[in-house]
Design a protein around this motif. Structure first.
Motif, short mmCIF file in Angstrom:
data_model
loop_
_atom_site.label_atom_id
_atom_site.label_comp_id
_atom_site.label_asym_id
_atom_site.label_seq_id
_atom_site.Cartn_x
_atom_site.Cartn_y
_atom_site.Cartn_z
N ASP A 154 -55.94 -35.09 94.64
CA ASP A 154 -57.75 -35.17 93.07
C ASP A 154 -57.11 -34.06 92.03
O ASP A 154 -57.47 -34.07 91.49
CB ASP A 154 -58.18 -34.50 94.32
N THR A 155 -56.09 -32.89 92.99
CA THR A 155 -56.62 -31.72 91.66
C THR A 155 -55.80 -32.54 91.06
O THR A 155 -55.33 -31.50 89.56
CB THR A 155 -54.78 -31.42 92.58
N GLU A 156 -54.83 -33.15 90.33
CA GLU A 156 -53.89 -33.22 88.55
C GLU A 156 -55.19 -33.89 88.25
O GLU A 156 -54.56 -33.08 86.71
CB GLU A 156 -53.44 -34.56 88.85
N VAL A 157 -56.11 -33.86 88.77
CA VAL A 157 -57.15 -34.00 87.02
C VAL A 157 -57.49 -33.19 86.91
O VAL A 157 -57.92 -32.91 85.61
CB VAL A 157 -58.58 -34.78 87.91
N ILE A 158 -57.36 -31.79 87.20
CA ILE A 158 -57.73 -30.53 87.11
C ILE A 158 -57.25 -29.97 85.41
O ILE A 158 -57.63 -29.84 84.82
CB ILE A 158 -57.99 -29.68 88.30
N PRO A 159 -55.70 -29.73 85.68
CA PRO A 159 -54.93 -28.89 85.02
C PRO A 159 -54.88 -29.88 83.80
O PRO A 159 -54.70 -29.72 82.19
CB PRO A 159 -53.33 -29.03 85.84
N LYS A 160 -55.17 -31.60 84.10
CA LYS A 160 -55.37 -32.31 83.16
C LYS A 160 -56.42 -32.27 82.53
O LYS A 160 -56.61 -32.21 80.93
CB LYS A 160 -55.15 -34.39 83.06
N LEU A 161 -57.28 -32.11 82.76
CA LEU A 161 -58.84 -32.14 82.05
C LEU A 161 -58.81 -30.51 81.24
O LEU A 161 -59.38 -30.18 80.40
CB LEU A 161 -60.11 -31.25 83.39
#
Length: 227
Positions: A154-161
């Protein structure tokens, strides 16, 4: 449970070897929380550029390893030997981040370990403790905007956002968007409980820490002269 750790030395000269050991020791202090993988990110070299206000680091280095912290330490020094990375290079300011992971989304594996990244150039990096409950919706939106995901976290959405917010601001002509503004906009879209630390090559010498529901401790060491 996941654990996050960061170290920033400001106007205090430290060699890369020292910085690595601070990050490793920070992770060792978090071992009591339990984990199945670990990772760190450090700066790859001194920044380049003539504009002091827009200096940009070369892409940060990311090391991730399944298993215990000593497995991570061993793999980092093996990579250092293989690439001739200078451990004696000195930084007057350096921002490093580290993480221990207990798998919740995706199996224990380097690709699912933190720091998670925005892209191949590591423009934005994040270490995360907690859960983003709306990550599936965010992931679908980012995929529609051309982002490719490498992990099951679920973490990967954060840097991509964060990269999406930064790129959009620049496309709209806002060249002065700050790191804090990017992170605040990212937080506006996240649901769940989390503690986060952001690192970015676009904002050298800075880290942004934020939380919602999860614990986060900030320590500051100040040297002063008394008369």
């Amino acid at each position: 449970m996941c654990g996050i750790f960061a170290y920033l030395n400001f106007n205090v000269s430290r060699e890369r070897r020292y910085i690595l050991e601070v990050l490793f020791n920070g992770l060792r202090r978090l071992e009591y929380r339990g984990y199945d993988s670990a990772g760190i990110s450090i700066d790859s070299s001194i920044y380049s550029g003539s504009d002091l206000n827009r200096q940009i680091f070369t892409p940060p280095l990311v090391f991730r390893q399944e298993g215990n912290i000593e497995s991570l330490v061993k793999s980092v020094y093996q990579d250092v030997d293989a690439t001739d990375l200078n451990l004696e290079e000195s930084f007057s300011i350096h921002a490093g981040i580290a993480h221990t992971r207990w798998a919740t989304h995706g199996e224990p594996a380097p690709r699912n370990s933190h720091p998670q990244t925005s892209d191949a150039g590591n423009e934005f990096l994040v270490v995360h403790n907690g859960v983003v409950t709306n990550y599936e919706v965010l992931k679908e939106t980012l995929v529609r905007h051309g982002f490719t995901f490498e992990s099951e976290t679920d973490t990967e959405v954060i840097p991509k956002l964060a990269k999406f917010v930064f790129d959009k601001a620049n496309e709209e002509g806002d060249q002065s968007v700050t790191f804090s503004q990017v992170v605040i906009e990212v937080m506006r879209h996240l649901e769940g409980a989390y503690a986060l630390i952001f690192k970015s090559r676009h904002y050298p010498n800075e880290l942004i820490a934020c939380k919602r529901g999860s614990p986060l401790l900030l320590g500051v060491k100040v040297s002063c002269m008394c008369f």
